[in-house]
Design an enzyme around this catalytic site. Structure first.
Site, PDB file in Angstrom:
ATOM      1  N   ASP A  65     -24.379   9.958   2.590  1.00 14.78           N
ATOM      2  CA  ASP A  65     -23.464   9.525   3.650  1.00 14.78           C
ATOM      3  C   ASP A  65     -22.961  10.722   4.445  1.00 14.78           C
ATOM      4  O   ASP A  65     -23.254  11.880   4.122  1.00 14.78           O
ATOM      5  CB  ASP A  65     -22.287   8.739   3.062  1.00 14.78           C
ATOM      6  CG  ASP A  65     -21.726   9.364   1.784  1.00 14.78           C
ATOM      7  OD1 ASP A  65     -21.736  10.599   1.680  1.00 14.78           O
ATOM      8  OD2 ASP A  65     -21.287   8.612   0.902  1.00 14.78           O
ATOM      9  N   HIS A 136     -16.347   1.816  -5.120  1.00 12.61           N
ATOM     10  CA  HIS A 136     -17.315   2.063  -4.042  1.00 12.61           C
ATOM     11  C   HIS A 136     -18.389   3.052  -4.482  1.00 12.61           C
ATOM     12  O   HIS A 136     -18.161   3.902  -5.334  1.00 12.61           O
ATOM     13  CB  HIS A 136     -16.626   2.534  -2.757  1.00 12.61           C
ATOM     14  CG  HIS A 136     -16.152   3.958  -2.770  1.00 12.61           C
ATOM     15  ND1 HIS A 136     -14.826   4.310  -2.714  1.00 12.61           N
ATOM     16  CD2 HIS A 136     -16.829   5.140  -2.797  1.00 12.61           C
ATOM     17  CE1 HIS A 136     -14.705   5.628  -2.707  1.00 12.61           C
ATOM     18  NE2 HIS A 136     -15.916   6.151  -2.769  1.00 12.61           N
TER      19      HIS A 136
END
Length: 259
Positions: A65, A136
């Protein structure tokens, strides 16, 4: 899932490095992650590289990410972080260490381009993951689609607060990111998730023993054919079947590394 419980964070790092080094020496495509948890594994791999035990010269890497709005040269961009903490210390070809373009004019288009680049490279052989206190993985926050591709996402306030330790103030933490989606992550041929510390215990429990649910995005690992979870005793403290996982680890039949 293979659940490996080790006594300390240092032992988690060594166990993870054992697995990752095999893939690196085979010239595999590696999925890298940033954050606090992987740092000890990266240090272990750097030490092994310096001893001539592992090489990354034939590998390529894709980062999980990236923040939106930070230039690549910003010290807290993940493009800079992974180089500072790991890849610049070993023999990676830097041109083959890829990350989403968080500073692109059109982040959504950049996300789609990045997802295609992973597929065009033949996919990821082993994807390193951490887990947030809210469950997450990557920046796939609770309520994320379990089949999502690389996409733009809004960071949960808890994630912003957790990541503020890397910035001078919480106001400096970006609120948006590009992340590989859960569908993209789950296409890697092997998943390797690390968790240490009691603050991760509830998330680890929900991931391993809870239902498959968007409430805990990490529970997507329950669907993967080769997911390995390595945790220390603190992170494992809420697992109801902890003793079974220890027994299964000690008596697990040999499994081919690249299956």
């Amino acid at each position: 899932m293979e659940i490996l419980i080790r006594s300390t964070p240092a032992e988690v790092a060594v166990e993870a490095a054992n697995i990752f080094a095999h893939y690196a020496n085979a010239g595999s495509t590696l999925g890298l992650a940033t954050g606090s948890t992987p740092v000890a594994m990266y240090k272990e791999l750097i030490a092994r590289y310096e001893r001539g035990e592992v090489s990354f010269a034939d590998s390529r890497a894709f980062l999980l990410d990236e923040y939106i709005g930070l230039e690549r040269t910003h010290e807290q961009s993940y493009y800079s972080t992974i180089r500072r903490e790991f890849t610049s210390h070993v023999d990676f070809n830097d041109d083959l260490v890829k990350s989403p373009a968080g500073d692109a004019d059109d982040p959504a288009a950049a996300a789609a381009t990045y997802d295609k680049a992973i597929r065009d490279a033949g996919g990821v052989d082993i994807q390193l993951l951490g887990i947030g206190a809210n469950g997450h993985v990557g920046f796939n926050e609770p309520s994320s689609s379990l089949t999502s591709r690389t996409h733009v996402t809004t960071l949960h306030p808890q994630t912003v607060n957790d990541n503020s330790r890397f910035f001078d103030t919480v106001d400096e933490v970006p609120r948006f990111a590009v992340t590989q989606g859960l569908g993209t992550i789950n296409e890697a041929r092997r998943l390797l998730l690390l968790a240490t510390g009691s603050n991760k215990a509830n998330a680890v429990r929900d991931m391993v023993e809870g239902p498959l649910s968007a409430h805990c995005p990490a529970s997507i690992l329950q669907l993967h054919q080769h997911a390995t979870v390595i945790v220390d005793e603190s992170a494992a403290s809420q697992l109801e079947d902890r003793e079974y996982y220890i027994f299964a680890d000690q008596h697990r039949p040999h499994r081919p590394l690249f299956s």
